[in-house]
Design an enzyme around this catalytic site. Structure first.
Site, short mmCIF file in Angstrom:
data_model
loop_
_atom_site.label_atom_id
_atom_site.label_comp_id
_atom_site.label_asym_id
_atom_site.label_seq_id
_atom_site.Cartn_x
_atom_site.Cartn_y
_atom_site.Cartn_z
N TRP A 149 -1.99 -1.48 52.40
CA TRP A 149 -1.71 -0.09 52.81
C TRP A 149 -2.83 0.80 52.25
O TRP A 149 -3.10 0.73 51.04
CB TRP A 149 -0.35 0.30 52.24
CG TRP A 149 0.13 1.68 52.54
CD1 TRP A 149 0.11 2.32 53.74
CD2 TRP A 149 0.74 2.59 51.61
NE1 TRP A 149 0.67 3.57 53.63
CE2 TRP A 149 1.07 3.75 52.32
CE3 TRP A 149 1.05 2.52 50.25
CZ2 TRP A 149 1.68 4.85 51.72
CZ3 TRP A 149 1.66 3.60 49.66
CH2 TRP A 149 1.97 4.76 50.39
N ASP A 176 5.71 -4.55 46.21
CA ASP A 176 6.01 -3.34 46.98
C ASP A 176 6.99 -3.73 48.08
O ASP A 176 6.66 -4.54 48.96
CB ASP A 176 4.70 -2.77 47.57
CG ASP A 176 4.91 -1.40 48.19
OD1 ASP A 176 6.07 -1.02 48.45
OD2 ASP A 176 3.90 -0.70 48.43
N LYS A 194 12.33 3.85 55.20
CA LYS A 194 12.45 3.17 56.49
C LYS A 194 13.86 2.63 56.69
O LYS A 194 14.49 2.89 57.72
CB LYS A 194 11.45 2.02 56.57
CG LYS A 194 10.06 2.39 56.97
CD LYS A 194 9.27 3.08 55.95
CE LYS A 194 7.86 3.35 56.40
NZ LYS A 194 7.04 3.95 55.36
C1 LMR Z 1 2.64 3.88 56.84
O1 LMR Z 1 1.97 2.97 56.35
O2 LMR Z 1 2.38 4.39 57.94
C2 LMR Z 1 3.83 4.41 56.11
O3 LMR Z 1 3.99 3.72 54.91
C3 LMR Z 1 3.80 5.89 55.93
C4 LMR Z 1 2.74 6.36 54.97
O4 LMR Z 1 3.11 7.14 54.08
O5 LMR Z 1 1.58 5.99 55.08
#
Ligand code: LMR
Length: 401
Positions: free
Chosen positions: A129, A210, A245
């Site tokens: 992420w 996570d 989510k």
């Molecule tokens: C995402 O990856 O789109 C979600 O986890 C929302 C975010 O805060 O980035």
């Protein structure tokens, strides 16, 4: 002083939503931010949440501050949700801490790890992420990456992951996505989880898991197998949960950190450091989302209702994955050397399409279909009436090279 400030670049995910909102085209589709949409394109408040909120309006006695680590009723129920039948046995070795969302939890944990062991490195999967490296850098926590995903096969590169993690030093931390890996949708198999757990235990690494999509892969029980494998092998671990989510509580900012220490003293010491980190960041956690989660999980009828709603969200994502695969096949588009079947095999909201940034930009400019520049799409953002638009946009972008 302020005159010297240069503008910050837009966030790669949330910045996309700003651009999407500003786009005047009617047929636009946002596959950027990870937000679940139903078949009508809405992100409604879950019925279980609505009912819990009604209860809270009538019964909540005060808006006084919560303790820094949150409401004890909330943290107990989160520990039980995560640890299941091991919750009681591990209770005195566990520090459970309410946080403002998963992001807040990651930051508080990162601050704490850096404070405790300033040379420890946290190993992140590549890719991960995009906010992970940003949060850890803000906490001055040194990071390295281990290979995770092979874009040629659209699968986990497990051998490479193990090779890279073999270089980690005892006392380092390894970031794992508990399920529904973001951005790839590719998770380890049960056997691979067991191997990862053994590797972390052998090398004395701290697993940091996570867990933002619990229930979105194959259900709560199945999605917890990675955490269970780690806890079976490793004396210590940290899990960061988000309820954005799976409770659709995005804007309420509700999450938690669960740290399992090797003995009760370790857990208590960690808890005191988590409190210190939170106090200097935001003082104490917001209450509303946590109260909702606690009420739903402790009221059998609401818990059952919530699980049904979670099942509905998960099944819609799975059927959308199948429909997207079929739609691309029908247009003769192949997103990987082995076809498009990987889309249906992956889990959670996201898939890495393999589209280049140029192709993503072409989809945005020519079709108002918004994806993250890395090629990640949020499958849960595709509604039945927009499926053709998305498939056409991908076909057009890939045929244009
Ligand atoms: C995402 O990856 O789109 C979600 O986890 C929302 C975010 O805060 O980035």
């Amino acid at each position: 002083m302020l005159a010297h400030i240069q503008p910050a670049p837009p966030d790669p995910i949330l910045g996309l939503t700003e651009a999407f909102r500003a786009d005047p085209r009617d047929a636009k589709v946002n596959l950027g931010v990870g937000v679940y949409r139903d078949a009508d394109g809405q992100t409604p408040v879950l019925e279980a949440v609505k009912q819990a909120e009604r209860v809270l309006v009538e019964t909540q006695p005060t808006k006084n501050y919560l303790p820094i680590d949150g409401d004890p009723g909330y943290t107990r129920v989160i520990r039980e949700l995560l640890l299941g039948d091991r919750a009681e046995e591990l209770a005195d070795r566990t520090a459970t801490f309410a946080t403002p969302g998963g992001t807040g939890g990651l930051r508080v944990l990162a601050d704490t790890l850096h404070h405790v062991e300033s040379d420890a490195t946290l190993w992140m999967p590549a890719p991960t992420w995009p906010n992970h490296p940003v949060i850890f850098a803000a906490a001055s926590l040194p990071t390295r990456t281990y290979r995770y995903f092979d874009p040629k096969t659209n699968a986990l590169d497990f051998a490479a992951a193990k090779t890279d993690l073999a270089q980690a030093n005892p006392g380092d931390a390894v970031l794992l996505h508990g399920c529904c890996h973001n951005p790839t949708g590719v998770d380890p198999s049960p056997e691979q989880w067991a191997e990862l757990a053994a590797l972390a235990a052998d090398r004395e690494l701290l697993p940091v898991i996570d867990l933002a999509y619990l229930g979105f892969g194959d259900g709560i029980e199945a999605d917890g197998q990675g955490v269970r494998a780690i806890l079976a092998a490793c004396p210590e671990a940290a899990v960061i949960l988000s309820f954005s989510k799976n409770f659709s509580l995005y804007r309420e900012r509700v999450g938690a950190i669960v740290v399992i220490g090797r003995d009760p003293q370790v857990a208590s010491n960690v808890l005191s450091r988590l409190k210190q980190a939170a106090r200097r960041n935001y003082s104490n956690p917001p209450a509303h989302g946590a109260e909702v989660v606690r009420t739903v999980l402790t009221t059998p009828a609401l818990r059952e209702q919530w699980q049904g709603e979670l099942d509905t969200m998960r099944e819609r994502i799975k059927s959308t994955r199948t429909a997207l695969t079929a739609g691309l096949d029908a247009r003769g588009v192949t997103l990987s050397a082995s076809g498009n079947a990987f889309i249906a095999q992956q889990r959670g909201m996201f898939t890495m399409t393999g589209l280049t940034t140029e192709q993503v930009v072409a989809m945005r400019e020519r079709h108002a279909v918004y994806a993250v520049d890395s090629g990640r799409i949020n499958v849960a953002g595709i509604t039945p009436d927009r499926l053709d638009t998305v498939c056409d946009a991908i076909a057009d972008a890939t045929s244009a090279g």
